[in-house]
Scaffold this motif. Structure first.
Motif, PDB file in Angstrom:
ATOM      1  N   LEU A   1      -5.842  -9.502   0.945  1.00  0.00           N
ATOM      2  CA  LEU A   1      -4.978  -9.252   2.108  1.00  0.00           C
ATOM      3  C   LEU A   1      -4.682  -7.776   2.128  1.00  0.00           C
ATOM      4  O   LEU A   1      -4.140  -7.233   1.156  1.00  0.00           O
ATOM      5  N   SER A   2      -5.076  -7.103   3.213  1.00  0.00           N
ATOM      6  CA  SER A   2      -4.966  -5.651   3.270  1.00  0.00           C
ATOM      7  C   SER A   2      -4.325  -5.200   4.572  1.00  0.00           C
ATOM      8  O   SER A   2      -4.355  -5.907   5.577  1.00  0.00           O
ATOM      9  N   LEU A   3      -3.795  -3.978   4.522  1.00  0.00           N
ATOM     10  CA  LEU A   3      -3.249  -3.331   5.717  1.00  0.00           C
ATOM     11  C   LEU A   3      -4.113  -2.103   5.984  1.00  0.00           C
ATOM     12  O   LEU A   3      -4.351  -1.292   5.085  1.00  0.00           O
ATOM     13  N   GLY A   4      -4.584  -1.996   7.208  1.00  0.00           N
ATOM     14  CA  GLY A   4      -5.450  -0.880   7.568  1.00  0.00           C
ATOM     15  C   GLY A   4      -4.819   0.018   8.616  1.00  0.00           C
ATOM     16  O   GLY A   4      -4.020  -0.436   9.446  1.00  0.00           O
ATOM     17  N   TYR A   5      -5.175   1.280   8.563  1.00  0.00           N
ATOM     18  CA  TYR A   5      -4.729   2.265   9.575  1.00  0.00           C
ATOM     19  C   TYR A   5      -5.964   2.934  10.137  1.00  0.00           C
ATOM     20  O   TYR A   5      -6.742   3.546   9.401  1.00  0.00           O
TER      21      TYR A   5
END
Length: 196
Positions: free
Chosen positions: A190-194
């Motif tokens: 589970l990742s957060l990307g920008y």
């Protein structure tokens, strides 16, 4: 030129891994790790994109290793843990189902950067392992991994998105000549990307 620039977005991403190793283990369970890296989203059409990534990823598993007495009865267990570090290069085909929701799938190649095995027990043994020990096992594993990844993305805003992914290892990474163990990586992340 500005229209072409809008078709390629670069970004950073980071998140958590739930990793395991599948194979002929009697008792293998997941460990938590992390992933972090860079990516490029290359829009082919409004709905379809290609997304290569370069990710640093910590993987491995936990094990219960039985210790037997002379009559083959298990007297207790050792706690074992494999900590593997990879540089992963996945390439995804990405399809936008809706404006903010996309699904992805593609191959992944992994380069093994490091591998340690830790063993611990509440009692010392007259065996190979002391009550607490750590070994470098990089040579026991193949330097290249290969797998398939599947995932989904949700755009929280114009720049931020959430990524849920499952990577299924297809290659046997065991490199021990005297061992027939079939070991493969398995990772939920589970990742957060920008992206910008």
């Amino acid at each position: 030129a500005s229209a072409n620039a809008q078709k390629v977005k670069f970004g950073l991403k980071a998140g958590f891994n739930l990793a395991n190793l599948t194979g002929d283990f009697a008792d293998s369970s997941t460990i938590t790790g992390f992933n972090a890296g860079i990516f490029a989203e290359i829009k082919i059409t409004d709905k379809f994109a290609i997304q290569p990534e370069l990710l640093f990823s910590t993987q491995g598993n936990k094990m219960k290793i039985p210790v037997y007495d002379i009559s083959s009865v298990i007297v207790y267990y050792y706690d074992g843990k494999k900590n593997l570090t990879y540089l992963n290069l996945p390439v995804f085909a990405k399809y936008y189902i809706m404006d903010k929701l996309s699904i992805e799938a593609g191959p992944q190649i992994g380069l093994l950067l490091g591998a340690k095995a830790k063993y611990s027990s509440d009692r010392a043994l007259p065996t190979l392992y002391t009550s607490k020990s750590e070994y470098d096992i990089k040579n026991d594993l193949k330097s290249i991994d290969f797998g398939l990844s599947f995932g989904a993305n949700y755009d929280v805003s114009k720049n931020l998105y959430l990524n849920f992914r499952y990577n299924l290892g297809l290659a046997n990474i065991n490199n021990e000549p005297m061992s027939s163990l079939n070991i493969k990586n398995k990772i939920f992340s589970l990742s957060l990307g920008y992206k910008y």
